[in-house]
Structures are given as structure tokens and as C-alpha cells.
Write an enzyme that holds these catalytic residues in place. Structure first.
Site, PDB file in Angstrom:
ATOM      1  N   GLU A 185      41.174 -12.462  55.140  1.00 50.67           N
ATOM      2  CA  GLU A 185      40.936 -11.972  53.788  1.00 50.67           C
ATOM      3  C   GLU A 185      41.163 -13.100  52.786  1.00 50.67           C
ATOM      4  O   GLU A 185      42.087 -13.894  52.931  1.00 50.67           O
ATOM      5  CB  GLU A 185      41.854 -10.790  53.486  1.00 50.67           C
TER       6      GLU A 185
ATOM      7  N   SER B 202      32.494  -7.900  53.892  1.00 50.64           N
ATOM      8  CA  SER B 202      33.024  -7.017  54.934  1.00 50.64           C
ATOM      9  C   SER B 202      31.888  -6.447  55.807  1.00 50.64           C
ATOM     10  O   SER B 202      31.254  -7.195  56.540  1.00 50.64           O
ATOM     11  CB  SER B 202      33.867  -5.932  54.270  1.00 50.64           C
ATOM     12  N   ALA B 203      31.595  -5.158  55.733  1.00 51.80           N
ATOM     13  CA  ALA B 203      30.508  -4.598  56.536  1.00 51.80           C
ATOM     14  C   ALA B 203      29.180  -5.293  56.234  1.00 51.80           C
ATOM     15  O   ALA B 203      28.350  -5.490  57.131  1.00 51.80           O
ATOM     16  CB  ALA B 203      30.385  -3.095  56.283  1.00 51.80           C
TER      17      ALA B 203
ATOM     18  N   HIS C 118      37.917  -9.517  57.541  1.00 50.95           N
ATOM     19  CA  HIS C 118      39.310  -9.037  57.435  1.00 50.95           C
ATOM     20  C   HIS C 118      40.130  -9.515  58.627  1.00 50.95           C
ATOM     21  O   HIS C 118      40.995  -8.774  59.119  1.00 50.95           O
ATOM     22  CB  HIS C 118      39.387  -7.498  57.399  1.00 50.95           C
TER      23      HIS C 118
END
Lengths: 246, 246
Positions: free
Chosen positions: B191, B119-120, B156
Site C-alpha cells: 500500500e 486495487s481491483a 495491497h
């Protein structure tokens, strides 16, 4: 100061600004000319034309600030400005590069210029753009915005969807993360609603109400016409980091 | 360079990292110790503990970089680093203030340090964080990130919901706005999926595939195991502004 800060410019199934046209009419009073700031979208002419059509029914003439040789001069001669929605980062970067931060800010604060914002334009009325929903597609010099109100607004506020299987953060989770780093009230205004600020008073309007997020407290529901003047006395503290646990 | 870039750390209804554990096991090879960077969340100890539990079944020891007196030294002595998800702005700001941008970047590029992101943490492997989904709750010095790959990833990635009545931008609209300002490929990984980069090759993995956004072209669907090595030859151009119309 005269502010009308819309959560969104278009309600689902309605024409652009139809849900807020009466409020805009009332907000503008006798003023029938507004300078429009279209910088949040890429196509300034098309955006200005759509806003002009949307405000034509109430007899308001709309002029795009990008069409003036000196945008700052256009602002200095205007009685009302409308900062439209789109991408907040692109908007703030362009407000900075065109000098409109300095042209618009002092006149609004002095009560000489009515400020109408929607979505990204509403974000700009806050001290920073830190509660925008937008993607950081460009990098502004700074996140500091006009700061007409001493708290943050989250436009298009969206309640968590209990049926969702998507694992990205909900809006509520994002705002709680904001409050981990900052001690600043956040007013999440649902689509269909707005905030009107005049003469030291602040009141919600429109439909669907809002949700108020304060650091260290549970989110609080606000009625669609709630008086939120107390927020004008907030003392925002940015970058304070997570609360210390005892 | 050895990169494993996960779209997300937890699939709906599954334990943390359960969907990607086998891939992480394979990616780490004989390395059984990883330094974890928990800066994207507020509670570093709790975050590190949850990652340690998630990787315990494959016998990987996890140590939080925040626990070392000199985080840079911890990176210089590691063979693998895991940059976890959370808020991308908080993550990048902390990577900058702790000097980890300089500690991690060169060692990964030299092939001395395997880079696992989710993700990040996956956003950080791109040239900038400009395609993050996160709220800009704090202001990093710059949006520039590690740039291990010459294109942007949107983690995502979420397809537009045709039944939605919410008027905020869809993910696709946000990425199209990004491409209005930048001529840089964007890989939207749904995802359950990930990107693995090794030895000049890049391949998607996991479930659900990805969507590729190129300026001036229609978004393109990519199969869950697509070879996307061609993206490693991209020549990204940021801040080019809207395409000129002829």
C-alpha cells in the site's frame, strides 16, 4: 446426512487436528477407516501422511484417494471421507476433473458416506465456494460445490482488528459485499470451532463461536454450542444484485 | 501504452487518492477528463462522486461510465479511463457483461487510451485476476483480464505478521500457492506504491516498495523506485502444475 465441518485443521500452538480429535472420534462412531482427499495442497503424499499421523491416536486409518487407480471407486467403497483444507479453487477444480463431485455428493446426501471437511473442505459442503478466503490461483469449471447445506460458511472467520492500518477489506466487509450480490446466509466460524450436521439438526461446536451474516441485517453473534438447525431451511438466492432502495 | 497501476486508492489516515494525486496529475498530462468505471462497488453513483471529489483539486473532470447509454461509446471517445477498486470478481464480471473488456483493451494497447487502475482495477491490467485478494462473491465468465502486462500484480501486498496467531494463509503463502500452479512472476506492491508503464519501461513509484515472487526462487525485495522493465518481457505460463521433483 452426517457432516462435520471444521473451520480450521490446526489451532495456533497445537498439533494438527488436536483441537478436534475427540469430535472426529465421536463423529466417526465405529468407522475406523477414512478416505482422505488431499487435492487442496500440492503435495498429496505428504499431506495424507500428516493427516494419518494426526488421526493415528484415535485408531483411524487414513488412505489418500489420489493413490487409488479409480478414485471414484475408492469413494464408493468408503464409509467416511475427509476433504482437507488448502486452496479452495485448486480443490474444487480437481474434484471436478477427477469426477469426485459426482462420486462424493450423492453418497453423502443419501446418508451412506460421512463427510468431514476442514477449511477449504468445509467450503465445499456449501452450495458454492463464493465465501472462501483463498486466492483464485486456478479456475474451476464452475463455483458450484457439493451444497450439502443451503447456506454459505466462511471458515477461519476473523474479527476486524481495530488497530490495523491496512486498507484492504476486513473479513466482515468482504462478507457484506457477498450479501450485496447474494441473498444467502453466511456462517462465519472462528478458528477452533466447527459445525456438525446430523438428522436434520445443525449445531456449532468447539471454541470461539461464530458470526451469522444475513442480507439486510446486522451480523449476529452465535455461542460456541448454538443450535443453528434453522439454517438448514434457508432458501439461498444467488446473483440477486444489490437491494433495491425505495 | 500508458498505465498507472496503484496498489490502493487510500492510504491509512489520508483522503482518497491523496497519496497518488501528484502522480495521477503527471500521468494524465494535458488530459483533464477521465471516464471512471465504478463496477467493483455496488453503489456506482456514490463511488463516482467520491472519485470526482478526490480528483477535483487537480482539475480533472470525472464521468461515470455507468451513466452513459452506451458505455462502449463513452470509452471510445475518452482519452483516459480509471478502473476503481472494490471486488475484483464483481468488476470483471461486469466488464465482461457490458462489453467493456473489448472496448477498453484494444484502445489501451494501441496507446489511444491511458489506463489508471487501483486495487481491483490494477488486477485487471494483468493477464488474469488470479492474484486478487478478493472474495469470489460472483462468478465471471472467465478469469482472463486485460493483460496489458505479462505478469501478475498483487495489490495491497501485506508482509507476514510474525505476532499473528491466526492460522489462515499469509499473503506470501497464498502467492507461493499461486506459483505452485503457474509459472508467472508476481509483483506484490505494498500500500502506498504503484507501477507506471510507458513506452516499454516499467518503474515502481510511491512509498514502501514491492516484493517480487518468481517460481522456484526466494521472494526478492524491490526499492520504491525500482526499474522493473524486465518484467515486461516475462513469458507467463499458467496451469503448469507443481514443479516436477528430480
Amino acid at each position: 446426512m452426517d457432516l462435520l465441518l471444521l473451520s480450521n485443521s490446526r489451532n495456533h500452538g497445537q498439533e494438527l487436528l488436536a483441537h478436534a480429535r475427540d469430535e472426529i472420534d465421536d463423529f466417526l462412531g465405529t468407522v475406523r477407516r477414512i478416505v482422505f482427499v488431499p487435492y487442496a495442497l500440492a503435495d498429496h503424499d505428504a499431506y495424507t501422511a500428516s493427516i494419518a499421523s494426526a488421526l493415528e491416536p484415535i485408531g483411524v486409518r487414513v488412505e489418500g484417494v489420489h493413490r487409488f487407480p479409480d478414485p471414484g471407486q475408492a469413494i464408493r467403497e468408503a464409509e467416511a471421507v475427509f476433504v482437507g483444507g488448502g486452496n479452495s479453487f485448486r480443490l474444487l477444480k480437481t474434484l471436478q476433473s477427477t469426477g469426485l463431485v459426482e462420486a462424493i455428493g450423492p453418497r453423502v446426501r443419501a446418508g451412506e458416506l460421512r463427510y468431514l471437511g476442514s477449511s477449504a473442505g468445509t467450503n465445499m459442503a456449501c452450495p458454492t465456494l463464493r465465501t472462501t478466503n483463498d486466492m483464485p490461483i486456478v479456475q474451476p469449471t464452475s463455483f458450484a460445490a457439493f451444497g450439502f447445506v443451503p447456506f454459505q460458511i466462511n471458515p477461519h472467520y476473523l474479527d476486524p482488528d481495530p488497530t490495523s492500518t491496512h486498507m484492504g477489506e476486513t473479513r466482515e466487509q468482504r462478507l457484506i459485499e457477498f450479501l450485496e450480490e447474494n441473498d444467502v446466509p453466511v456462517l462465519g466460524i472462528r478458528e477452533g470451532g466447527w459445525l456438525r450436521v446430523h438428522d436434520g439438526h445443525a449445531r456449532l461446536g468447539g471454541a470461539n463461536g461464530a458470526r451469522l451474516f444475513l442480507r439486510g441485517e446486522r451480523p449476529r453473534e452465535l455461542a460456541p454450542d448454538a443450535d443453528v438447525s434453522f439454517l438448514l431451511h434457508a432458501e439461498p438466492r444467488y446473483d440477486v444484485g444489490p437491494e433495491q432502495r425505495s
